[in-house]
Design a protein around this motif. Structure first.
Motif, PDB file in Angstrom:
ATOM      1  N   THR A  68      -3.007  -0.415 -25.166  1.00  0.00           N
ATOM      2  CA  THR A  68      -3.785  -1.675 -25.286  1.00  0.00           C
ATOM      3  C   THR A  68      -3.394  -2.153 -23.558  1.00  0.00           C
ATOM      4  OG1 THR A  68      -1.552  -2.801 -25.850  1.00  0.00           O
ATOM      5  CG2 THR A  68      -3.397  -2.371 -27.482  1.00  0.00           C
ATOM      6  N   LEU A  69      -2.817  -1.375 -22.771  1.00  0.00           N
ATOM      7  CA  LEU A  69      -2.502  -1.920 -21.394  1.00  0.00           C
ATOM      8  C   LEU A  69      -3.440  -1.185 -20.422  1.00  0.00           C
ATOM      9  CD1 LEU A  69       1.496  -1.476 -21.432  1.00  0.00           C
ATOM     10  CD2 LEU A  69      -0.068  -3.480 -21.875  1.00  0.00           C
ATOM     11  N   LYS A  70      -4.082  -1.760 -19.420  1.00  0.00           N
ATOM     12  CA  LYS A  70      -4.964  -1.369 -18.479  1.00  0.00           C
ATOM     13  C   LYS A  70      -4.451  -1.089 -17.173  1.00  0.00           C
ATOM     14  CE  LYS A  70      -9.489  -3.077 -19.989  1.00  0.00           C
ATOM     15  NZ  LYS A  70     -10.753  -3.700 -19.650  1.00  0.00           N
ATOM     16  N   VAL A  71      -4.872   0.150 -16.569  1.00  0.00           N
ATOM     17  CA  VAL A  71      -4.279   0.427 -15.246  1.00  0.00           C
ATOM     18  C   VAL A  71      -5.449  -0.184 -14.118  1.00  0.00           C
ATOM     19  CG1 VAL A  71      -3.817   2.672 -13.849  1.00  0.00           C
ATOM     20  CG2 VAL A  71      -3.477   2.478 -16.320  1.00  0.00           C
ATOM     21  N   SER A  72      -4.620  -0.712 -13.267  1.00  0.00           N
ATOM     22  CA  SER A  72      -5.680  -1.605 -12.164  1.00  0.00           C
ATOM     23  C   SER A  72      -5.647  -0.662 -10.765  1.00  0.00           C
ATOM     24  CB  SER A  72      -5.019  -2.706 -12.000  1.00  0.00           C
ATOM     25  OG  SER A  72      -3.893  -2.585 -11.241  1.00  0.00           O
ATOM     26  N   ILE A  73      -6.785  -0.388 -10.279  1.00  0.00           N
ATOM     27  CA  ILE A  73      -7.138   0.373  -9.093  1.00  0.00           C
ATOM     28  C   ILE A  73      -7.691  -0.482  -8.056  1.00  0.00           C
ATOM     29  CG2 ILE A  73      -9.156   1.540 -10.201  1.00  0.00           C
ATOM     30  CD1 ILE A  73      -8.281   3.859  -8.244  1.00  0.00           C
ATOM     31  N   ALA A  74      -7.217  -0.421  -6.888  1.00  0.00           N
ATOM     32  CA  ALA A  74      -7.954  -1.303  -5.723  1.00  0.00           C
ATOM     33  C   ALA A  74      -7.776  -0.323  -4.281  1.00  0.00           C
ATOM     34  CB  ALA A  74      -7.181  -2.458  -5.307  1.00  0.00           C
ATOM     35  N   VAL A  75      -8.930  -0.391  -3.641  1.00  0.00           N
ATOM     36  CA  VAL A  75      -9.023   0.289  -2.341  1.00  0.00           C
ATOM     37  C   VAL A  75      -8.723  -0.721  -1.293  1.00  0.00           C
ATOM     38  CG1 VAL A  75     -10.480   1.684  -0.799  1.00  0.00           C
ATOM     39  CG2 VAL A  75     -10.765   1.652  -3.401  1.00  0.00           C
ATOM     40  N   HIS A  76      -8.056  -0.367  -0.300  1.00  0.00           N
ATOM     41  CA  HIS A  76      -7.544  -1.357   0.949  1.00  0.00           C
ATOM     42  C   HIS A  76      -7.833  -0.506   2.304  1.00  0.00           C
ATOM     43  CE1 HIS A  76      -5.690  -4.483  -1.576  1.00  0.00           C
ATOM     44  NE2 HIS A  76      -5.204  -3.304  -2.321  1.00  0.00           N
ATOM     45  N   GLU A  77      -8.092  -1.377   3.192  1.00  0.00           N
ATOM     46  CA  GLU A  77      -7.983  -0.643   4.594  1.00  0.00           C
ATOM     47  C   GLU A  77      -6.768  -1.134   5.103  1.00  0.00           C
ATOM     48  OE1 GLU A  77     -10.905  -0.786   8.735  1.00  0.00           O
ATOM     49  OE2 GLU A  77     -11.381  -1.846   6.915  1.00  0.00           O
ATOM     50  N   THR A  78      -6.184  -0.190   5.989  1.00  0.00           N
ATOM     51  CA  THR A  78      -5.008  -0.130   6.639  1.00  0.00           C
ATOM     52  C   THR A  78      -5.100  -0.113   7.983  1.00  0.00           C
ATOM     53  OG1 THR A  78      -4.324   1.937   6.261  1.00  0.00           O
ATOM     54  CG2 THR A  78      -3.638   0.435   4.480  1.00  0.00           C
ATOM     55  N   ASN A  79      -3.994  -0.560   8.897  1.00  0.00           N
ATOM     56  CA  ASN A  79      -4.060  -0.133  10.289  1.00  0.00           C
ATOM     57  C   ASN A  79      -4.051   1.296  10.643  1.00  0.00           C
ATOM     58  OD1 ASN A  79      -3.955  -2.772  11.117  1.00  0.00           O
ATOM     59  ND2 ASN A  79      -1.511  -2.830  11.206  1.00  0.00           N
ATOM     60  N   ASN A  80      -3.878   2.165   9.645  1.00  0.00           N
ATOM     61  CA  ASN A  80      -3.628   3.726   9.735  1.00  0.00           C
ATOM     62  C   ASN A  80      -4.627   4.426   9.056  1.00  0.00           C
ATOM     63  OD1 ASN A  80      -1.343   3.359  11.701  1.00  0.00           O
ATOM     64  ND2 ASN A  80      -0.102   3.345   9.824  1.00  0.00           N
ATOM     65  N   GLY A  81      -5.537   3.740   8.517  1.00  0.00           N
ATOM     66  CA  GLY A  81      -6.445   4.400   7.656  1.00  0.00           C
ATOM     67  C   GLY A  81      -7.190   3.444   6.602  1.00  0.00           C
ATOM     68  N   ALA A  82      -6.614   4.186   5.411  1.00  0.00           N
ATOM     69  CA  ALA A  82      -7.014   3.384   4.139  1.00  0.00           C
ATOM     70  C   ALA A  82      -6.090   3.766   3.022  1.00  0.00           C
ATOM     71  CB  ALA A  82      -8.471   3.701   3.581  1.00  0.00           C
ATOM     72  N   ALA A  83      -6.045   2.997   2.089  1.00  0.00           N
ATOM     73  CA  ALA A  83      -5.113   3.214   0.892  1.00  0.00           C
ATOM     74  C   ALA A  83      -5.783   2.788  -0.474  1.00  0.00           C
ATOM     75  CB  ALA A  83      -3.812   2.260   1.145  1.00  0.00           C
TER      76      ALA A  83
END
Length: 525
Positions: A284-299
């Motif tokens: 019943t629990l969901k997993v969250s995912i997000a894409v971010h931009e960082t100073n050294n690339g992306a995460a």
């Protein structure tokens, strides 16, 4: 009395006296000679006695020395026997305790190898010899283990490569069936085919992770691809993703893509981290995912509210995910859990970083940091796929109302991303809807607190690849004032209908074709 008569007796007397004296002298001489002989014999006897006494004293000394030597020999014999007993006891201890403990220590480093049974022998030649035996045994076992492990990995690499090739061919066949029977009259068949396609996708991912953990390559190649498209493709590789995964949330403000050489690896790592999070979270629990931009690339940030890890498990995860330590198959458990080891190989090869820590929900937060060297600036005339979510930005109410009518298909995809079976094999350059007018798809307003994209470090530039041929459902337009130049276009209405129908069929097909329980066994914790 006449004189003659007196002189005769005197003469006789004198003669007798002379004879007596002569006899006495002779007797004296004889006695003296005998006494001399007796003295000589006595002296000889004394000499012999002295010699015997000396010899007796010498024999006594020799006897004492022999007795002392015999006592010393007896003491030495007892000491030798005691030393022999100690050596035998220590050898038995070496065979029965220390060598088995060493074998266990080589399998599990937390097992302690005991020292000498008799601590009085510590530092002696016996201790050094036993340590030399243990060291030689350790070197031999490690060399042989490495040789056997390398041979086993080579066998697994070859087997997984052949099986993965066949599975990819089966995926192409399933994709062809989906294209041939995409009409409304084949809904039931399409549902079954989508279920088989998802099951085949899971099989391919398991073969891929096993092969990579044994030193193989991902086995697939891509062109320069939008990062958000790779994340969408990774989500589609997880079982029941439409029910278990929330996102992806796109926080990118530029047209960030991934270089072709690392695109499939990043997709693979993200899919494995997602599958691991889903597997260790309640249904019943969901997993969250997000894409971010960082100073050294992306995460790429993945959060779950699952069972979490303890300190030892976090340490093991960091060691495996770093890829800096050699990993053998025997170190991965029985059966081997190859997810983290495979991720570590790819991370070390491309200079990326994966960190895990406790999430805000009590589970695990996994972060994949992608360096700038692996990122590219996608061309201005290219767009992500229609499955890619729009960037998370503050949108004005008027613009939101306009967007609701023109991008309904993309909004539906954001609510429940669906995997396209060919996304993993082909670069995400599928037919994309293009704006008809400037008012049909207005640019969303950016929040005031956000930094303009021009302030960020520029990404490497890549030339745009030639677009692939599109399907027959697109329309061909001639050269005109719109500047299309005879390219194949797809109208927003067609894209909306196509992806809406695909989403409905995919969700229904996977719910009925696949069981509800979890079968995706990934890296254990």
């Amino acid at each position: 009395m006449p004189p003659d008569s007196f002189s005769v007796p005197m003469v006789i007397g004198v003669a007798v006296l002379v004879l007596a004296l002569a006899g006495i002298l002779v007797l004296y001489l004889r006695v003296r000679g005998r006494l001399a002989q007796a003295h000589g014999r006595l002296a000889q006897t004394r000499q012999a006695q002295d010699r015997l006494a000396r010899e007796s004293s010498a024999w006594s000394q020799r006897l004492l020395q022999a007795e002392r030597k015999a006592q010393e020999n007896a003491d030495l014999l007892r000491e030798t026997r005691a030393q022999h007993d100690l050596v035998r006891a220590e050898t038995d201890h070496l065979i029965s305790k220390r060598i088995p403990a060493l074998l266990s220590h080589l399998r599990a480093p937390h097992v302690i190898v005991p020292g000498m049974q008799n601590q009085a022998l510590a530092g002696t030649d016996l201790d050094r010899q036993h340590r030399a035996i243990l060291d030689a045994l350790t070197r031999g076992i490690r060399e042989e283990t490495e040789r056997i492990d390398e041979a086993a990995q080579a066998v697994i690499r070859g087997a997984m490569s052949r099986v993965q090739t066949q599975a990819l061919r089966a995926q192409d066949l399933l994709a062809g069936v989906q294209q041939r029977y995409s009409g409304d009259e084949h809904t039931a068949l399409l549902r079954e085919v989508l279920g088989l396609d998802m099951f085949n996708e899971l099989v391919i991912r398991r073969m891929q992770v096993t092969g990579i953990a044994c030193g193989a390559t991902p086995g697939l190649s891509r062109d320069d691809t939008y990062l958000v498209d790779l994340v969408v493709g990774a989500v589609s590789r997880v079982e029941n993703f439409e029910l278990r995964i929330d996102g992806p949330a796109n926080h990118l403000r530029r047209r960030i893509g991934v270089a072709a050489r690392a695109a499939e690896s990043i997709l693979f790592i993200t899919a494995e981290l997602l599958a691991n999070a889903v597997h260790h979270s309640h249904g019943t629990l969901k997993v969250s995912i997000a894409v971010h931009e960082t100073n050294n690339g992306a995460a790429i940030v993945i959060d779950d509210a699952g069972v979490g890890l303890n300190e030892d498990q976090y340490a093991r995860a960091g060691r495996l995910l770093s890829g800096n330590h050699p990993v053998r198959l025997v170190d991965l458990g029985n059966p081997p859990r190859t997810g983290w080891a495979a991720i570590g190989r790819q991370v070390a090869h491309y200079g990326m970083q994966v960190t895990v820590k406790k999430s805000a929900f009590g589970g695990v937060q996994a972060v994949l940091n992608i360096p700038t060297a692996l990122l590219v600036e996608m061309p201005e005339d290219s767009r992500p796929s229609v499955l890619a979510p729009e960037p998370v930005r503050a949108v004005a109410p008027a613009a939101t109302a306009i967007r609701r009518g023109s991008v309904a298909a993309a909004t539906a995809v954001q609510q429940g991303p669906v995997a396209v079976p060919t996304v993993r094999q082909e670069p995400v350059a599928a037919p994309r809807p293009e704006p008809v007018t400037s008012s049909a798809r207005p640019e969303p307003a950016t929040a005031p607190q956000q930094r303009p994209a021009e302030d960020l470090a520029p990404l490497p530039q890549r030339r745009r690849q030639q677009p692939r041929a599109t399907s027959s459902t697109t329309t061909t337009t001639g050269g005109g004032p719109d500047g299309t130049g005879g390219r194949l276009l797809t109208t927003p209405e067609e894209a909306q209908k196509r992806w809406g129908d695909f989403q409905v069929g995919a969700e229904a097909g996977r719910r009925e074709a696949l069981p509800t329980e979890q079968h995706d066994i990934t890296e254990g914790k």
